[in-house]
Scaffold this motif. Structure first.
Motif, PDB file in Angstrom:
ATOM      1  N   SER A 470       0.834  -1.216   0.000  1.00  0.00           N
ATOM      2  CA  SER A 470       0.000   0.000   0.000  1.00  0.00           C
ATOM      3  C   SER A 470       0.860   1.255   0.000  1.00  0.00           C
ATOM      4  CB  SER A 470      -0.920  -0.015   1.224  1.00  0.00           C
ATOM      5  OG  SER A 470      -1.781  -1.128   1.185  1.00  0.00           O
ATOM      6  N   VAL A 471       1.938   1.234   0.793  1.00  0.00           N
ATOM      7  CA  VAL A 471       2.841   2.392   0.852  1.00  0.00           C
ATOM      8  C   VAL A 471       3.499   2.624  -0.498  1.00  0.00           C
ATOM      9  CG1 VAL A 471       4.990   3.235   1.868  1.00  0.00           C
ATOM     10  CG2 VAL A 471       3.241   2.177   3.319  1.00  0.00           C
ATOM     11  N   ILE A 472       3.968   1.534  -1.134  1.00  0.00           N
ATOM     12  CA  ILE A 472       4.612   1.676  -2.449  1.00  0.00           C
ATOM     13  C   ILE A 472       3.626   2.224  -3.487  1.00  0.00           C
ATOM     14  CG2 ILE A 472       5.641   0.356  -4.349  1.00  0.00           C
ATOM     15  CD1 ILE A 472       6.840  -1.509  -2.228  1.00  0.00           C
ATOM     16  N   LEU A 473       2.384   1.715  -3.470  1.00  0.00           N
ATOM     17  CA  LEU A 473       1.372   2.164  -4.422  1.00  0.00           C
ATOM     18  C   LEU A 473       1.041   3.633  -4.211  1.00  0.00           C
ATOM     19  CD1 LEU A 473      -0.606   1.357  -6.656  1.00  0.00           C
ATOM     20  CD2 LEU A 473      -2.265   0.769  -4.870  1.00  0.00           C
ATOM     21  N   PHE A 474       0.933   4.049  -2.936  1.00  0.00           N
ATOM     22  CA  PHE A 474       0.621   5.444  -2.627  1.00  0.00           C
ATOM     23  C   PHE A 474       1.716   6.370  -3.118  1.00  0.00           C
ATOM     24  CE2 PHE A 474       0.991   9.028   0.295  1.00  0.00           C
ATOM     25  CZ  PHE A 474      -0.251   9.614   0.144  1.00  0.00           C
ATOM     26  N   ARG A 475       2.972   5.997  -2.903  1.00  0.00           N
ATOM     27  CA  ARG A 475       4.086   6.854  -3.316  1.00  0.00           C
ATOM     28  C   ARG A 475       4.189   6.955  -4.821  1.00  0.00           C
ATOM     29  NH1 ARG A 475       9.639   5.885  -0.397  1.00  0.00           N
ATOM     30  NH2 ARG A 475      10.011   7.697  -1.722  1.00  0.00           N
ATOM     31  N   ARG A 476       3.940   5.865  -5.536  1.00  0.00           N
ATOM     32  CA  ARG A 476       4.028   5.908  -7.004  1.00  0.00           C
ATOM     33  C   ARG A 476       2.938   6.783  -7.597  1.00  0.00           C
ATOM     34  NH1 ARG A 476       5.837   0.033  -9.420  1.00  0.00           N
ATOM     35  NH2 ARG A 476       7.981   0.099  -8.586  1.00  0.00           N
ATOM     36  N   LYS A 477       1.771   6.788  -6.973  1.00  0.00           N
ATOM     37  CA  LYS A 477       0.685   7.625  -7.492  1.00  0.00           C
ATOM     38  C   LYS A 477       0.985   9.100  -7.311  1.00  0.00           C
ATOM     39  CE  LYS A 477      -3.330   4.602  -7.341  1.00  0.00           C
ATOM     40  NZ  LYS A 477      -4.692   4.387  -6.790  1.00  0.00           N
TER      41      LYS A 477
END
Length: 479
Positions: A470-477
């Motif tokens: 979730s953290v990785i997805l949030f940062r990429r967005k």
């Protein structure tokens, strides 16, 4: 000229690609380098493939070249045996290991086998000069048979067999044992020990002292296995003369009711007294529920730090004895004789000498334990105090070396016997190489531990993965 402009995402992707290529290249280089380094680590818990200090000492003292052949088709080598043999070859430049196809090299193999002898794939030949030894593959495992005759591999004895063969081919030494007969004793064949003793590097002969009159000069040690009749005075004198010259004697005894005054007299000369009767054990930790907690059948305590019993303790092997007599040191004793108990019962045991007493509990006539069941006796030099001269081992439960009812032959009892022979023949380097157990105990945990492990595996680890993703997805967005 147009200036190429790269936005942040393109630069980030390029950097990531370069890092991946660098890591991949590093791994390839790392593998290429380590393929050429002959380094191995034995990561097994029981060090199944590592060589003991005794083997390393023997290898370090080799003066002649030794050739080891592993008989196997290319690519079909037994991995566990090959792994151990590689360590022998890697430990000394004097040891050469070759894997040969037995179907393609019958002439070479015939140089080391007797006419008509067949050798199975996976077997090993150890040779040096005029001496050689063939070790069959199944002899390199400890195998137990169920009551239905089904075999089960319990451990590996590769190092035991190879080191024993190395000792033989490098020295040509094969200690000669004389097994006494003429008193209705057990033979090694009766006890199913003939093959085991031969594989331990001993040459076996029988001896009828009544006919021979004296112990042969080439006797490394004399073995007497549970005689049913007493030895004669002349035999006692012959054995005493042999011991006075530094001889070695193994005696196992059982309660027979026979008058054994000559044998008793011989042992008393060396500070040992045998007490007729039988030892009864009440420590439930030493009894077998499968034997109905029979107090006559128990696992004795092993001596602390003794070369004869150390390998049993290190390998968690329990000896078992059945209807054992007792032995002890004489009240008046010679100072140059060192008496060492090897096996003994617990403080909860007793010795019963009234054979008509059928009580399962200790009575007033019984002698309180602990009771010594097996002991070694070593003559020492009066000036230096070091062991120098006669050696004796007495085992007061001779039947325990045979097949026991409901249990078969006890592996630890056999190992105790072989270790005794090695100590008596001063081959201590062969004593502490135990078979390496392959037995795996099942994982045991209580209810709380089971809940903790379940929570970690079912909840915490998946939750950690979800949070990280979730953290990785949030940062990429938000890039």
């Amino acid at each position: 000229m147009m200036k190429l402009k790269l936005n942040f995402k393109a630069r980030h992707a390029g950097m990531a690609a370069l890092m991946n290529i660098a890591v991949l290249g590093g791994l390839i280089l790392f593998n290429l380098l380590f393929q050429n380094i002959p380094a191995q680590w034995d990561m097994t818990k029981r060090k199944l493939f590592s060589l003991t200090d005794q083997t390393s000492t023997l290898i370090g003292g080799l003066e002649k070249e030794v050739q080891i052949y592993l008989l196997a088709k290319p690519g079909q080598e037994p991995k566990d045996i090959k792994e151990v043999l590689d360590r022998y070859a890697g430990a000394s430049s004097k040891i050469n290991l070759d894997v040969i196809d037995p179907d393609r090299n019958p002439a070479l193999i015939s140089n080391y086998t007797e006419e008509g002898q067949t050798v199975s794939p996976g077997s090993v030949i150890v040779a040096s000069g005029a001496y050689s030894r063939v070790i069959n593959r199944m002899d390199m495992y400890s195998i137990s048979y169920s009551q239905q005759g089904q075999p089960q591999i319990l451990g590996m004895t590769v190092e035991q067999r190879i080191t024993s063969a190395l000792s033989y081919v490098s020295t040509g030494k094969e200690p000669k044992i004389y097994v006494m007969e003429g008193h209705n004793e057990f033979t090694l064949t009766d006890l199913n020990l003939q093959d085991v003793v031969s594989k331990a590097n001993f040459s076996i002969e029988t001896l009828n002292l009544l006919k021979e009159g004296s112990i042969p000069s080439d006797a490394e040690l004399v073995v007497i296995l549970s005689p049913k009749r007493d030895i004669t005075i002349n035999e006692s004198k012959a054995l005493a003369s042999y011991l006075e010259q530094g001889g070695a004697l193994f005696v196992s005894l059982d309660l027979t009711g026979a008058d054994m005054r000559n044998m008793d007299s011989l042992l008393e000369r060396y500070n040992i007294i045998i007490t007729p009767g039988f030892v009864m054990e009440k420590d439930t930790n030493r009894l077998l529920p499968g034997m109905g907690n029979n107090p006559l059948f128990f696992s004795p305590r092993l001596a602390v730090e003794n070369p004869i019993t150390d390998s049993l303790k290190e390998n968690s092997l329990d000896t078992f004895v059945f209807t054992s007599m007792a032995l002890r040191e004489t009240e008046i004793r010679k100072r140059n004789l060192k008496f060492t108990p090897l096996l003994s019962s617990s403080e909860s045991s007793w010795l019963r000498t009234d054979l008509n007493n059928t009580s399962e509990f200790r009575t007033a006539d019984d002698t309180a334990g602990p009771v010594t069941i097996a002991a070694s006796l070593a003559e020492t030099n009066r000036d230096t105090g070091k062991e120098d001269g006669a050696r004796i081992i007495v085992f007061a439960s001779g039947k325990s070396l045979s097949t026991l009812p409901g249990l078969g032959q006890i592996k630890a009892n056999i190992e105790f016997f072989i270790n005794s022979l090695n100590w008596l023949s001063e081959q201590e380097e062969s004593i502490n190489i135990p078979s390496k157990s392959l037995f795996r105990l099942p994982l045991q945990m209580n209810a709380l531990q089971a809940w903790i492990y379940a929570a970690i595996c079912v909840l915490l680890i998946p939750l950690a993965i979800i949070i990280t993703a979730s953290v990785i997805l949030f940062r990429r967005k938000n890039l």
